[in-house]
Motif scaffolding. Structure first.
Motif, short mmCIF file in Angstrom:
data_model
loop_
_atom_site.label_atom_id
_atom_site.label_comp_id
_atom_site.label_asym_id
_atom_site.label_seq_id
_atom_site.Cartn_x
_atom_site.Cartn_y
_atom_site.Cartn_z
N LEU A 1 61.68 86.61 34.82
CA LEU A 1 61.56 87.76 33.92
C LEU A 1 62.53 87.59 32.75
O LEU A 1 63.66 87.12 32.92
CB LEU A 1 61.87 89.06 34.66
CG LEU A 1 61.12 89.28 35.98
CD1 LEU A 1 61.48 90.65 36.56
CD2 LEU A 1 59.61 89.17 35.79
N PHE A 2 62.06 88.02 31.58
CA PHE A 2 62.88 87.87 30.37
C PHE A 2 62.88 89.17 29.56
O PHE A 2 62.04 90.04 29.75
CB PHE A 2 62.34 86.72 29.50
CG PHE A 2 62.44 85.38 30.14
CD1 PHE A 2 63.62 84.65 30.09
CD2 PHE A 2 61.37 84.85 30.84
CE1 PHE A 2 63.73 83.41 30.69
CE2 PHE A 2 61.46 83.61 31.45
CZ PHE A 2 62.65 82.89 31.38
N GLN B 1 68.38 91.19 21.90
CA GLN B 1 68.89 92.51 22.30
C GLN B 1 70.08 92.84 21.40
O GLN B 1 71.11 92.15 21.46
CB GLN B 1 69.32 92.51 23.76
CG GLN B 1 69.72 93.88 24.28
CD GLN B 1 70.23 93.84 25.70
OE1 GLN B 1 70.92 92.90 26.10
NE2 GLN B 1 69.87 94.84 26.50
N GLU B 2 69.93 93.90 20.62
CA GLU B 2 71.01 94.30 19.72
C GLU B 2 71.99 95.21 20.45
O GLU B 2 71.59 96.08 21.22
CB GLU B 2 70.44 95.03 18.50
CG GLU B 2 69.69 94.11 17.55
CD GLU B 2 69.23 94.82 16.31
OE1 GLU B 2 69.03 94.15 15.29
OE2 GLU B 2 69.05 96.06 16.36
N ASP C 1 65.73 94.50 32.37
CA ASP C 1 66.23 95.85 32.65
C ASP C 1 65.59 96.44 33.90
O ASP C 1 66.19 97.27 34.58
CB ASP C 1 65.97 96.77 31.45
CG ASP C 1 66.78 96.36 30.22
OD1 ASP C 1 67.75 95.60 30.38
OD2 ASP C 1 66.42 96.81 29.12
N TYR C 2 64.37 96.02 34.18
CA TYR C 2 63.69 96.50 35.39
C TYR C 2 64.22 95.82 36.64
O TYR C 2 64.29 96.42 37.71
CB TYR C 2 62.19 96.22 35.31
CG TYR C 2 61.46 96.90 34.18
CD1 TYR C 2 61.81 98.17 33.74
CD2 TYR C 2 60.39 96.26 33.55
CE1 TYR C 2 61.13 98.79 32.72
CE2 TYR C 2 59.70 96.87 32.52
CZ TYR C 2 60.07 98.13 32.10
OH TYR C 2 59.38 98.73 31.09
N GLN C 3 64.53 94.53 36.51
CA GLN C 3 64.87 93.72 37.68
C GLN C 3 66.04 92.82 37.29
O GLN C 3 65.87 91.73 36.78
CB GLN C 3 63.65 92.86 38.04
CG GLN C 3 63.77 92.08 39.30
CD GLN C 3 63.03 92.73 40.46
OE1 GLN C 3 62.62 93.87 40.39
NE2 GLN C 3 62.92 92.02 41.55
N HIS D 1 58.23 100.19 42.10
CA HIS D 1 59.65 99.83 42.26
C HIS D 1 60.52 100.01 41.03
O HIS D 1 61.74 99.96 41.12
CB HIS D 1 59.78 98.37 42.72
CG HIS D 1 59.19 98.12 44.07
ND1 HIS D 1 57.88 97.71 44.27
CD2 HIS D 1 59.72 98.23 45.31
CE1 HIS D 1 57.64 97.57 45.55
NE2 HIS D 1 58.74 97.88 46.22
N TRP D 2 59.92 100.14 39.85
CA TRP D 2 60.71 100.21 38.63
C TRP D 2 60.57 101.61 38.02
O TRP D 2 59.54 101.92 37.38
CB TRP D 2 60.25 99.16 37.63
CG TRP D 2 60.41 97.72 38.08
CD1 TRP D 2 61.32 97.26 38.98
CD2 TRP D 2 59.65 96.60 37.66
NE1 TRP D 2 61.17 95.90 39.15
CE2 TRP D 2 60.16 95.47 38.34
CE3 TRP D 2 58.59 96.42 36.76
CZ2 TRP D 2 59.64 94.18 38.16
CZ3 TRP D 2 58.07 95.15 36.58
CH2 TRP D 2 58.59 94.04 37.27
#
Lengths: 86, 171
Positions: free
Chosen positions: A7-8, B130-131, A13-15, A44-45
């Motif tokens: 994941l990117f 990401q800022e 932020d989710y995982q 799950h998120w």
């Protein structure tokens, strides 16, 4: 088959581990994996946004795959949210 | 003669070197050398920025850089040298995020090759920005979806109005 997803971007932020493992049927296509990720995200998120997934592509380490493409035999995939390099 | 050099450099390991890029694309037969240097700025959309973190799917990004370079080589003929570099990790204000350099016999193809490569890297490479803001907030930038294959870019995305239009036309 088991698919290991990297994941990117906003998906981190989710995982926070940035890794997700999901089981899909043998012979599954990218569209099936997309549905599996959506189901996992809904379950799950808490802040999951389906619209982000809809705009995200799936890829192997060498190319971006389309929804009709098969999942690579090694099961190594990545979710690519909209890109913002530079 | 076509040559290119591509690299992804984690800020923990070092910084992009624009002078080295310029040197790489230089040649005694080249009268046109162009370079784009993307730096982290301290303001975006009215918010004070303290830094930017770049996330990247490195193997796919490097594959993409090679494909972008090959396309430029096909488009601009046999006499072209290219350097494509992008930073990874948390960058501070003024740090170099991206360096693209092109060397050709004449200025026109040097300008065009550099611009083509910059736009392709920005809009097709698996890189996420990401800022980080002075108030402690952090936000992932809006970007270009790789789900669409036919969209081409010759415009900036820094303008908020354009960005909003882009999001509407390419949801």
């Amino acid at each position: 088959m088991r698919v290991a997803l990297s994941l990117f971007g906003a998906f981190r932020d989710y995982q926070p581990t940035a890794q997700l493992t999901l089981d899909v049927a043998d012979g599954a296509r990218v569209a099936d994996l997309r549905e599996a990720v959506a189901a996992y995200g809904q379950a799950h998120w808490p802040t999951f946004q389906p619209a982000l997934l809809a705009r995200s592509a799936f890829a192997s380490a060498t190319c971006v795959l389309r929804d009709g493409d098969g999942i690579p035999a090694d099961g190594q995939m990545a979710i690519l949210p909209p890109v913002s390099g530079g | 003669m076509t040559q290119h050099q591509t690299e992804v450099l984690d800020i923990a390991d070092g910084k992009l070197d624009a002078a080295a890029a310029l040197d790489f694309v230089s040649d005694s037969g080249f009268g046109g050398i162009t370079m784009f240097v993307g730096r982290v700025r301290d303001l975006n959309h009215g918010r004070d920025v303290t830094g930017i973190s770049y996330d990247m799917f490195v193997p796919l990004a490097l594959n993409g850089f090679a494909a972008i370079a090959a396309r430029a080589e096909a488009d601009f003929g046999g006499k072209l040298k290219l350097y494509i570099g992008h930073a990874k990790g948390r960058l501070g204000i003024g740090d170099l995020a991206m360096v693209v350099a092109a060397g050709t016999p004449h200025r026109d193809e040097a300008f065009r090759a550099c611009r083509q490569v910059v736009e392709a890297v920005k809009h097709t490479s698996p890189i996420w920005k990401q800022e980080h803001y002075i108030d402690g907030d952090s936000v992932w930038s809006e970007g270009c979806s790789l789900c669409e294959t036919t969209h081409t870019h010759d415009h900036p995305h820094d303008d908020p109005q354009h960005a909003a239009q882009h999001r509407q036309s390419h949801p």
